[in-house]
Design an enzyme around this catalytic site. Structure first.
Site, PDB file in Angstrom:
ATOM      1  N   SER A 148       0.862  -1.078   0.021  1.00  0.00           N
ATOM      2  CA  SER A 148       0.061  -0.043   0.051  1.00  0.00           C
ATOM      3  C   SER A 148       0.814   1.261  -0.032  1.00  0.00           C
ATOM      4  O   SER A 148       1.652   1.291   0.916  1.00  0.00           O
ATOM      5  CB  SER A 148      -0.884   0.175   1.265  1.00  0.00           C
ATOM      6  OG  SER A 148      -1.654   1.048   1.374  1.00  0.00           O
ATOM      7  N   CYS A 149       0.642   2.232  -0.923  1.00  0.00           N
ATOM      8  CA  CYS A 149       1.378   3.439  -1.015  1.00  0.00           C
ATOM      9  C   CYS A 149       0.231   4.490  -0.902  1.00  0.00           C
ATOM     10  O   CYS A 149      -0.941   4.212  -1.009  1.00  0.00           O
ATOM     11  CB  CYS A 149       2.095   3.681  -2.330  1.00  0.00           C
ATOM     12  SG  CYS A 149       1.169   3.759  -3.808  1.00  0.00           S
ATOM     13  N   PRO A 150       0.724   5.529  -0.613  1.00  0.00           N
ATOM     14  CA  PRO A 150      -0.058   6.794  -0.136  1.00  0.00           C
ATOM     15  C   PRO A 150      -1.063   7.104  -1.332  1.00  0.00           C
ATOM     16  O   PRO A 150      -2.336   7.352  -0.768  1.00  0.00           O
ATOM     17  CB  PRO A 150       0.720   7.898   0.185  1.00  0.00           C
ATOM     18  CG  PRO A 150       2.029   7.428   0.701  1.00  0.00           C
ATOM     19  CD  PRO A 150       2.216   6.139  -0.094  1.00  0.00           C
ATOM     20  N   THR A 208       1.781   0.516  -5.406  1.00  0.00           N
ATOM     21  CA  THR A 208       1.221  -0.475  -4.614  1.00  0.00           C
ATOM     22  C   THR A 208       1.090  -1.885  -5.661  1.00  0.00           C
ATOM     23  O   THR A 208       1.594  -3.010  -5.056  1.00  0.00           O
ATOM     24  CB  THR A 208      -0.405  -0.111  -4.498  1.00  0.00           C
ATOM     25  OG1 THR A 208      -0.384   1.152  -3.622  1.00  0.00           O
ATOM     26  CG2 THR A 208      -1.194  -1.261  -3.739  1.00  0.00           C
TER      27      THR A 208
END
Length: 456
Positions: free
Chosen positions: A8-10, A16
């Protein structure tokens, strides 16, 4: 051995899924079974079930956002960033495999806690706001661009389709940009109690004219005010339910509202006005330097924090009717994967067969304005690839600004070029992209060594 993963990336867009693919490929190469849950912009996909967790040896959580760990009792947790999963998946797989299954590691080690806390600071909160704003920016910007199909000023005629498109894209979608940015920055800081004061602070920033910069400041102030009230106010258990429903929204909204009207709004509006007028009045030389800087930032970390700072800067200026930086930013973001794709074609001896195949995918990502298409190449050879793509993108950004190219849609890549009037000075805009692509490919052809030394 059965392994699990969460990525999970921002922004939840490219990193992701690239991290998930890297982990799965590394696990397969080592002979292990692996299921990876992705938490992207479209929500949770490939969700881990209780049955998956029950039979797993370890889980790799490669996330730059908060992930609930309660359901992973009894299996070892390996903490990592998304970038680690993309650049060193083999090392993470080896670490997971070598861990003892009997080790219950629901709480992270001191080093992992340090890494996690570093990912929950200003950048994480800002990116939470930006990631929720981007779909509005993309939808609104493209709808505005479609209104220009009927003429650059056709929307001024009431009752026409062009006017309706402008109302949807500009009057509705773009009107919510700053409130959404501000609201979700505050939400990231204080959870749900921060959303209301953040949205109100962002709306006031828009009304006052302090723009995206005022929205960012409002979001952080609202979030930390709500968080302080949440922690500082202690009530009897019978009245505790009043805090999230009444006390926090009321006092945090009142505080941020008064701050925006009497303290923050006016000086930030003055800064935005100065910035806007300065950008509009730039000479070709100064514009070229700005384009050079923005272009280099877009390529430097290929979708990372530096890239997103440049992108957010360009998007914010669209609301002030400054369209040149956005043009330079999108062109420079397309250049790295396009340059790498061209390099794999003209200098095949410098790339493995796998990289040559990856070059085909990079070309598609490049024309779609997905800079992350360059990451696999940069991870394999950062010393040669990163300088090459930074120089190429800097050239593209500088030329786009010098040629006074404009872009009214913040996304869409090459497909936006097909919309009449969406891009100003279209011919030279294409030249700028091609120039940077060629520069990148030539530099890579010079810097990289042949795969087989006997061919050199």
């Amino acid at each position: 051995m059965k392994l699990l993963g969460i990525t999970s990336c921002p922004n939840g867009i490219a990193h992701t899924y690239m991290a998930a693919e890297s982990l799965q490929m590394a696990a397969k190469a080592a002979g292990h079974e692996m299921k990876v849950e992705t938490r992207g912009s479209v929500g949770v996909e490939n969700e881990l079930t209780d049955e998956d967790i029950k039979g797993a040896h370890a889980i790799i959580i490669a996330a730059d956002t908060n992930v609930d760990r309660e359901r992973f009792q009894g299996i070892t947790i390996i903490d990592a960033t998304v970038q680690e999963a993309i650049k060193n998946p083999k090392g993470l797989i080896e670490k997971a495999v070598s861990s003892k299954k009997s080790t219950v590691s629901v709480s992270a080690t001191a080093a992992q806690q340090t890494n996690r806390s570093a990912r929950t600071g200003v950048y994480k909160h800002l990116m939470n706001g930006v990631s929720h704003m981007i779909p509005l920016v993309a939808a609104g910007g493209l709808i505005i661009a479609l209104s220009f199909v009927f003429g650059i000023e056709a929307f001024k005629e009431k009752g026409t389709l062009a006017a309706a498109l402008m109302d949807i894209g500009g009057g509705a979608a773009f009107a919510m940009l700053v409130p959404i940015l501000s609201g979700f920055i505050a939400y990231s800081i204080a959870d749900r109690p921060g959303l209301v004061p953040g949205l109100v602070g962002g709306m006031l920033a828009s009304k006052i004219g302090s723009g995206f910069l005022g929205g960012i400041i409002a979001g952080f102030c609202a979030g930390y005010i709500a968080l302080w009230i949440k922690n500082a106010v202690q009530l009897p258990k019978s009245l505790e339910g009043l805090k999230p429903m009444l006390i926090i929204p009321l006092f945090s909204t009142l505080a941020i509202g008064l701050l925006m009207i009497y303290v923050i709004g006016t000086p930030v509006k003055a800064i935005m006005d100065i910035m806007t007028e300065t950008l509009k009045g730039m000479s070709s030389a100064n514009a070229g330097l700005l384009g050079l800087l923005l272009g280099a930032m877009m390529a430097f970390d290929m979708g990372g924090p530096v890239n997103k700072v440049a992108y957010t800067f360009g998007v914010g200026l669209l609301g002030s009717n400054v369209f040149e930086p956005m043009a330079a930013i999108m062109a420079a973001g397309m250049t790295p994967p396009l340059g790498l794709a061209l390099a794999t074609y003209i200098a095949k001896k410098k790339f493995t067969p796998e990289e040559q195949e990856a070059g085909k995918a990079a070309s598609v990502m490049g024309i779609s304005f997905i800079t992350e298409g360059a990451i696999p190449f940069a991870a394999a050879d950062p010393v040669r690839v990163i300088p090459s793509i930074v120089i190429g993108s800097a050239v593209t950004g500088a030329l786009s600004m010098i040629f006074n190219c404009t872009l009214r849609a913040p996304h869409g890549g090459i497909f936006v070029l097909l919309i009449p009037n969406a891009v100003g000075n279209l011919g030279m805009y294409v030249v700028s992209i091609l120039a940077g692509t060629v520069v990148t490919a030539i530099l890579l052809s010079i810097f990289k060594k042949n795969i087989n030394p006997t061919n050199e």
